[in-house]
Design a protein around this motif. Structure first.
Motif, PDB file in Angstrom:
ATOM      1  N   PHE A 125     -11.417 -32.934  21.199  1.00  0.00           N
ATOM      2  CA  PHE A 125     -11.636 -31.507  20.959  1.00  0.00           C
ATOM      3  C   PHE A 125     -13.130 -31.165  21.087  1.00  0.00           C
ATOM      4  O   PHE A 125     -13.509 -30.207  21.763  1.00  0.00           O
ATOM      5  N   THR A 126     -13.964 -31.971  20.442  1.00  0.00           N
ATOM      6  CA  THR A 126     -15.413 -31.699  20.479  1.00  0.00           C
ATOM      7  C   THR A 126     -15.918 -31.756  21.918  1.00  0.00           C
ATOM      8  O   THR A 126     -16.710 -30.911  22.345  1.00  0.00           O
ATOM      9  N   CYS A 128     -14.162 -31.330  24.791  1.00  0.00           N
ATOM     10  CA  CYS A 128     -13.663 -30.207  25.606  1.00  0.00           C
ATOM     11  C   CYS A 128     -14.373 -28.909  25.233  1.00  0.00           C
ATOM     12  O   CYS A 128     -14.755 -28.122  26.110  1.00  0.00           O
ATOM     13  N   TYR A 129     -14.547 -28.703  23.942  1.00  0.00           N
ATOM     14  CA  TYR A 129     -15.194 -27.481  23.465  1.00  0.00           C
ATOM     15  C   TYR A 129     -16.626 -27.410  23.998  1.00  0.00           C
ATOM     16  O   TYR A 129     -17.073 -26.391  24.514  1.00  0.00           O
ATOM     17  N   ASP A 133     -17.847 -24.713  26.747  1.00  0.00           N
ATOM     18  CA  ASP A 133     -18.869 -23.781  26.264  1.00  0.00           C
ATOM     19  C   ASP A 133     -20.128 -23.870  27.137  1.00  0.00           C
ATOM     20  O   ASP A 133     -20.672 -22.854  27.569  1.00  0.00           O
ATOM     21  N   GLN A 187     -14.019 -20.019  23.625  1.00  0.00           N
ATOM     22  CA  GLN A 187     -13.745 -20.704  22.362  1.00  0.00           C
ATOM     23  C   GLN A 187     -12.285 -20.513  21.955  1.00  0.00           C
ATOM     24  O   GLN A 187     -11.611 -21.461  21.554  1.00  0.00           O
ATOM     25  N   VAL A 190      -9.955 -22.791  24.160  1.00  0.00           N
ATOM     26  CA  VAL A 190      -9.932 -24.214  23.794  1.00  0.00           C
ATOM     27  C   VAL A 190      -9.232 -24.401  22.446  1.00  0.00           C
ATOM     28  O   VAL A 190      -8.361 -25.274  22.308  1.00  0.00           O
ATOM     29  N   ILE A 191      -9.577 -23.573  21.472  1.00  0.00           N
ATOM     30  CA  ILE A 191      -8.981 -23.738  20.135  1.00  0.00           C
ATOM     31  C   ILE A 191      -7.463 -23.527  20.202  1.00  0.00           C
ATOM     32  O   ILE A 191      -6.689 -24.321  19.657  1.00  0.00           O
ATOM     33  N   GLN A 206     -12.702 -30.873  12.815  1.00  0.00           N
ATOM     34  CA  GLN A 206     -12.995 -30.583  14.216  1.00  0.00           C
ATOM     35  C   GLN A 206     -14.163 -29.603  14.321  1.00  0.00           C
ATOM     36  O   GLN A 206     -15.035 -29.757  15.159  1.00  0.00           O
ATOM     37  N   ILE A 210     -18.164 -29.700  16.137  1.00  0.00           N
ATOM     38  CA  ILE A 210     -18.933 -28.720  16.917  1.00  0.00           C
ATOM     39  C   ILE A 210     -20.278 -28.472  16.244  1.00  0.00           C
ATOM     40  O   ILE A 210     -21.319 -28.419  16.891  1.00  0.00           O
TER      41      ILE A 210
END
Ligand SMILES: [Zn+2]
Ligand SMILES: [Zn+2]
Length: 339
Positions: A125-126, A128-129, A133, A187, A190-191, A206, A210
């Motif tokens: 997750f981190t 991809c975010y 971003d 954001q 992705v979330i 998660q 970030i």
């Protein structure tokens, strides 16, 4: 009316002031000081004691009180007030995430849900975010230079003739709105995808991931990008990460530096788009654009872009085009008149 306005105004101004003590804000005193510690360690390692004098410009009273810096502060405060009226951010994001969440479910994305250990979900997750971003920031920034209409607004950021950490807030409100829409879209995207693919695994941890990446970005000298301290990360690292020296090249008014280094954290996007330019500790840069809007104060910064856009439209109409002449989208030659 005034009864309601005054407390609101005072609260917003107090919030702006509290940014200096808030670790989630880039201009927090902790980050302003950590940038110095980071740069002084590197300069000391590279040049010994004499290297520390390279930081003198960071303490220059002349720079911090320069008319250009005063415009930065005014735009920082005024844009905050304007955008607070225009954008109910938290509400917009939660509504958008919920809408996307149901949309992905309708599309059958939940059937792809995979069970992974929490630690892998956090890492994925981190990553991809961060990538989404960083790339979207790069791309919107790239568009702002390549399109004459968007450049009319982005020139406000580039018109600064001295750089201070507060120059990061020197933007036209329309640019602020565009970047808000970017962050809202990316954001939430992705979330919402992660909420569907990894149900019940998205948690504060998660979000903490970030925050950690933002924390390191800020601790490691993000504030030096908008300063006169030319700090390169060295040839090898500069190919991967955007250094303060690289962003200063982005602010240069020398022709050979036009449209270089659009990136925020990663340099790979610039390398892919052919706009990468290495920074050096000993580079000498004159900041700004030659269209002298820096002298027009904050009101000029707000109004001149609209005047420029009207001129672009008039020019297009005079040419008798039924739509906007593609020539108008030619980058700097027209937008940065006289350079
Ligand atoms: Zn730019
Ligand atoms: Zn900048």
């Amino acid at each position: 009316m005034i009864d309601a306005f005054l407390p609101w105004l005072l609260e917003e101004l107090a919030n702006a002031g509290s940014s200096l003590f808030d670790l989630s804000k880039r201009v927090s005193l902790v980050y302003l000081i950590s940038a110095l510690l980071f740069a002084s360690s590197l300069f000391f390692y590279r040049y010994g004691k004499a290297g520390l004098s390279r930081l003198n410009v960071y303490f220059s009273w002349r720079i911090w009180t320069h008319a250009s810096a005063r415009t930065d502060y005014a735009l920082w405060l005024l844009n905050r007030l304007l955008l607070a009226i225009m954008i109910p951010k938290t509400l917009a994001q939660s509504v958008w995430i919920s809408w996307l969440f149901f949309f992905w479910q309708e599309q059958g994305l939940s059937s792809l849900a995979i069970g992974l250990p929490d630690i892998l979900v956090i890492a994925f997750f981190t990553l991809c975010y961060f990538l989404a971003d960083d790339f979207s920031r790069f791309f919107v920034h790239w568009c702002m230079h390549k399109n004459a209409f968007l450049w009319a607004f982005h020139q406000v950021h580039h018109s600064a003739t001295v750089l201070t950490p507060f120059t990061v807030f020197r933007t036209h409100p329309i640019e602020g709105l565009l970047f808000f829409l970017r962050s809202l879209f990316v954001q939430s995207l992705v979330i919402s995808v992660f909420l569907v693919l990894f149900p019940n695994q998205i948690s504060l941890i998660q979000v903490f991931g970030i925050l950690i990446t933002t924390f390191f970005f800020n601790v490691l000298g993000a504030n030096l990008r908008h300063s006169g301290v030319a700090l390169s990360y060295g040839e090898r690292i500069e190919k991967w990460l955007i250094s303060p020296a690289q962003h200063q090249i982005h602010h240069s008014n020398a022709k050979c530096h036009y449209d270089r280094n659009f990136g925020v954290a990663l340099a790979i996007w610039d390398r892919l788009f052919g706009s990468w330019h290495q920074g050096k500790d000993d580079q000498e840069i004159i900041f700004g654009t030659k269209q002298p809007i820096d002298k027009e104060g904050f009101l000029g910064q707000w109004l001149i872009p609209f005047k420029d856009i009207s001129l672009l439209f008039i020019k297009a109409l005079k040419k008798g085009a039924s739509c906007v002449d593609p020539d108008l989208f030619a980058p700097k030659k027209k937008a940065r008149k006289g350079e």
